[in-house]
Enzyme design. Sequence first.
Site, PDB file in Angstrom:
ATOM      1  N   ASN A   9       0.755  -1.213  -0.291  1.00 55.20           N
ATOM      2  CA  ASN A   9      -0.370  -0.482  -0.029  1.00 55.20           C
ATOM      3  C   ASN A   9       1.533   1.208   0.105  1.00 55.20           C
ATOM      4  O   ASN A   9       1.634   1.460   1.078  1.00 55.20           O
ATOM      5  CB  ASN A   9      -0.498  -0.125   1.264  1.00 55.20           C
ATOM      6  CG  ASN A   9      -1.333   1.266   1.751  1.00 55.20           C
ATOM      7  OD1 ASN A   9      -2.040   2.204   0.415  1.00 55.20           O
ATOM      8  ND2 ASN A   9      -2.204   1.291   2.868  1.00 55.20           N
ATOM      9  N   TRP A  10       0.672   2.215  -1.456  1.00 54.77           N
ATOM     10  CA  TRP A  10       1.859   2.729  -1.272  1.00 54.77           C
ATOM     11  C   TRP A  10       0.913   4.238  -0.535  1.00 54.77           C
ATOM     12  O   TRP A  10       2.318   5.622  -0.177  1.00 54.77           O
ATOM     13  CB  TRP A  10       2.494   3.387  -2.398  1.00 54.77           C
ATOM     14  CG  TRP A  10       2.919   1.908  -3.597  1.00 54.77           C
ATOM     15  CD1 TRP A  10       3.250   1.074  -2.714  1.00 54.77           C
ATOM     16  CD2 TRP A  10       3.321   2.334  -5.045  1.00 54.77           C
ATOM     17  NE1 TRP A  10       3.514   0.717  -3.537  1.00 54.77           N
ATOM     18  CE2 TRP A  10       4.017   1.001  -5.616  1.00 54.77           C
ATOM     19  CE3 TRP A  10       3.430   3.538  -5.905  1.00 54.77           C
ATOM     20  CZ2 TRP A  10       4.401   0.723  -6.395  1.00 54.77           C
ATOM     21  CZ3 TRP A  10       3.615   3.191  -7.516  1.00 54.77           C
ATOM     22  CH2 TRP A  10       4.391   1.615  -7.585  1.00 54.77           C
ATOM     23  N   LYS A  11      -0.006   4.230  -0.140  1.00 54.96           N
ATOM     24  CA  LYS A  11      -0.536   5.186   0.519  1.00 54.96           C
ATOM     25  C   LYS A  11      -0.406   6.322  -0.274  1.00 54.96           C
ATOM     26  O   LYS A  11      -0.076   6.678  -1.619  1.00 54.96           O
ATOM     27  CB  LYS A  11      -0.008   5.779   2.314  1.00 54.96           C
ATOM     28  CG  LYS A  11       0.202   4.489   2.519  1.00 54.96           C
ATOM     29  CD  LYS A  11      -0.010   4.834   4.056  1.00 54.96           C
ATOM     30  CE  LYS A  11      -0.068   3.135   4.487  1.00 54.96           C
ATOM     31  NZ  LYS A  11       0.070   3.183   5.730  1.00 54.96           N
ATOM     32  N   HIS A  94      -9.593   0.808   4.634  1.00 54.00           N
ATOM     33  CA  HIS A  94      -7.931   1.226   5.382  1.00 54.00           C
ATOM     34  C   HIS A  94      -8.337   2.368   6.927  1.00 54.00           C
ATOM     35  O   HIS A  94      -9.233   3.122   6.755  1.00 54.00           O
ATOM     36  CB  HIS A  94      -7.268   1.927   4.795  1.00 54.00           C
ATOM     37  CG  HIS A  94      -5.995   1.754   5.515  1.00 54.00           C
ATOM     38  ND1 HIS A  94      -4.897   2.967   6.473  1.00 54.00           N
ATOM     39  CD2 HIS A  94      -4.250   1.002   5.287  1.00 54.00           C
ATOM     40  CE1 HIS A  94      -4.010   2.385   6.710  1.00 54.00           C
ATOM     41  NE2 HIS A  94      -3.478   1.632   5.791  1.00 54.00           N
ATOM     42  N   GLU A  96      -6.813   4.824   7.733  1.00 58.60           N
ATOM     43  CA  GLU A  96      -6.520   6.012   7.901  1.00 58.60           C
ATOM     44  C   GLU A  96      -8.152   6.498   6.846  1.00 58.60           C
ATOM     45  O   GLU A  96      -8.471   7.618   7.415  1.00 58.60           O
ATOM     46  CB  GLU A  96      -5.962   6.761   6.932  1.00 58.60           C
ATOM     47  CG  GLU A  96      -4.169   5.858   7.694  1.00 58.60           C
ATOM     48  CD  GLU A  96      -2.902   5.556   6.943  1.00 58.60           C
ATOM     49  OE1 GLU A  96      -2.739   5.426   5.391  1.00 58.60           O
ATOM     50  OE2 GLU A  96      -2.064   4.729   7.269  1.00 58.60           O
ATOM     51  N   GLU A 166      -5.674  -4.929  10.707  1.00 60.42           N
ATOM     52  CA  GLU A 166      -4.207  -3.905  10.182  1.00 60.42           C
ATOM     53  C   GLU A 166      -4.478  -3.137  12.497  1.00 60.42           C
ATOM     54  O   GLU A 166      -4.869  -2.610  11.738  1.00 60.42           O
ATOM     55  CB  GLU A 166      -4.101  -2.984   9.196  1.00 60.42           C
ATOM     56  CG  GLU A 166      -3.786  -3.410   8.296  1.00 60.42           C
ATOM     57  CD  GLU A 166      -3.314  -2.696   7.737  1.00 60.42           C
ATOM     58  OE1 GLU A 166      -2.734  -3.123   7.069  1.00 60.42           O
ATOM     59  OE2 GLU A 166      -3.979  -1.395   6.999  1.00 60.42           O
ATOM     60  N   GLY A 172       3.048   1.851  10.849  1.00 59.52           N
ATOM     61  CA  GLY A 172       3.310   3.585  10.634  1.00 59.52           C
ATOM     62  C   GLY A 172       4.336   3.596  11.449  1.00 59.52           C
ATOM     63  O   GLY A 172       5.246   4.781  11.718  1.00 59.52           O
ATOM     64  N   SER A 212       3.745  -1.955  10.194  1.00 54.27           N
ATOM     65  CA  SER A 212       5.434  -2.562  10.718  1.00 54.27           C
ATOM     66  C   SER A 212       5.810  -3.271  10.213  1.00 54.27           C
ATOM     67  O   SER A 212       6.609  -4.121  10.980  1.00 54.27           O
ATOM     68  CB  SER A 212       4.948  -1.406  11.953  1.00 54.27           C
ATOM     69  OG  SER A 212       4.680  -0.389  12.212  1.00 54.27           O
ATOM     70  N   GLY A 233       2.791  -0.982   4.054  1.00 56.38           N
ATOM     71  CA  GLY A 233       2.973   0.616   3.764  1.00 56.38           C
ATOM     72  C   GLY A 233       4.392   0.543   3.271  1.00 56.38           C
ATOM     73  O   GLY A 233       4.351   0.384   2.317  1.00 56.38           O
ATOM     74  N   GLY A 234       4.928   1.815   4.255  1.00 57.85           N
ATOM     75  CA  GLY A 234       6.443   1.936   4.616  1.00 57.85           C
ATOM     76  C   GLY A 234       7.160   1.437   3.540  1.00 57.85           C
ATOM     77  O   GLY A 234       8.184   1.627   2.440  1.00 57.85           O
TER      78      GLY A 234
END
Length: 249
Positions: A9-11, A94, A96, A166, A172, A212, A233-234
């Site tokens: 997930n590049w966000k 998600h 967010e 998640e 993150g 993470s 993610g990251g």
Amino acid sequence: MRKKIVAGNWKMNTLLKDGMELAKSVEKLEKKKSSDALVIIAPPFTHLSEVRQLIENVKLSAQDCASEPSGAYTGEVSPEMLVSSGVEYVIIGHSERRAYYNEDNELLNKKVKLALSAGLKPIYCCGEVLEERETGKLFDVVKEQLKVGLKDLTTDEISQVIIAYEPVWAIGTGVVASPDQAQEMHKFIRDLLVELFDGQVAEEMSILYGGSCKPSNAEVLFANPDVDGGLIGGASLNAEDFVAIVNAY
Ligand code: PGA
């Protein structure tokens, strides 16, 4: 047999040129990977059509979709539009989106159903915030997210869905759920699917862990019997790290 899946997930990261480079690198590494896991990337909307041209083995996901099929909804992108850009998967719910855009379980249920009717495979996210974990509400929260978010799906429809657990406190933050914490919740989710659907649906559902996840912790997380991969993610913004996570299987 259920699929092993690692999704990136590049966000809201990468400009088009960098995103295209990243997609190319992931595709190149995917060809050499040792794992048989399905690899999915979810770039921003603006990159989808271009990235589609660059990938063959890697699958394409969007990060969200509209809850309405078409019309006067400025700024929204419908599931059918995504399909017309070559997208096969869509992340829905998600944390967010839930936290910053007030998306609730009822709205997410509309999105899941619309995405399925357009032929997309939803990656439906669930997970508790820290306070809910600390006060022992984690299972109730996740149950509600799944019960309402996946409400009224047929067996055929639910078989197209992927679930991502998640824990919000792990996203993150660098704080990863322990393998036991992940397994405990994934098992709870699988048992809940038996209750909400049936044993076969539960057995075949891929349940991904997100929060993470990195090359250094992926192997112990994926070793759990009910963890079927990850939503990253990251670490998905670096092709080597992302594919190292895939190869942790
Ligand atoms: P993270 O994000 O890997 O950067 O923690 C996971 C996610 O939000 O999907």
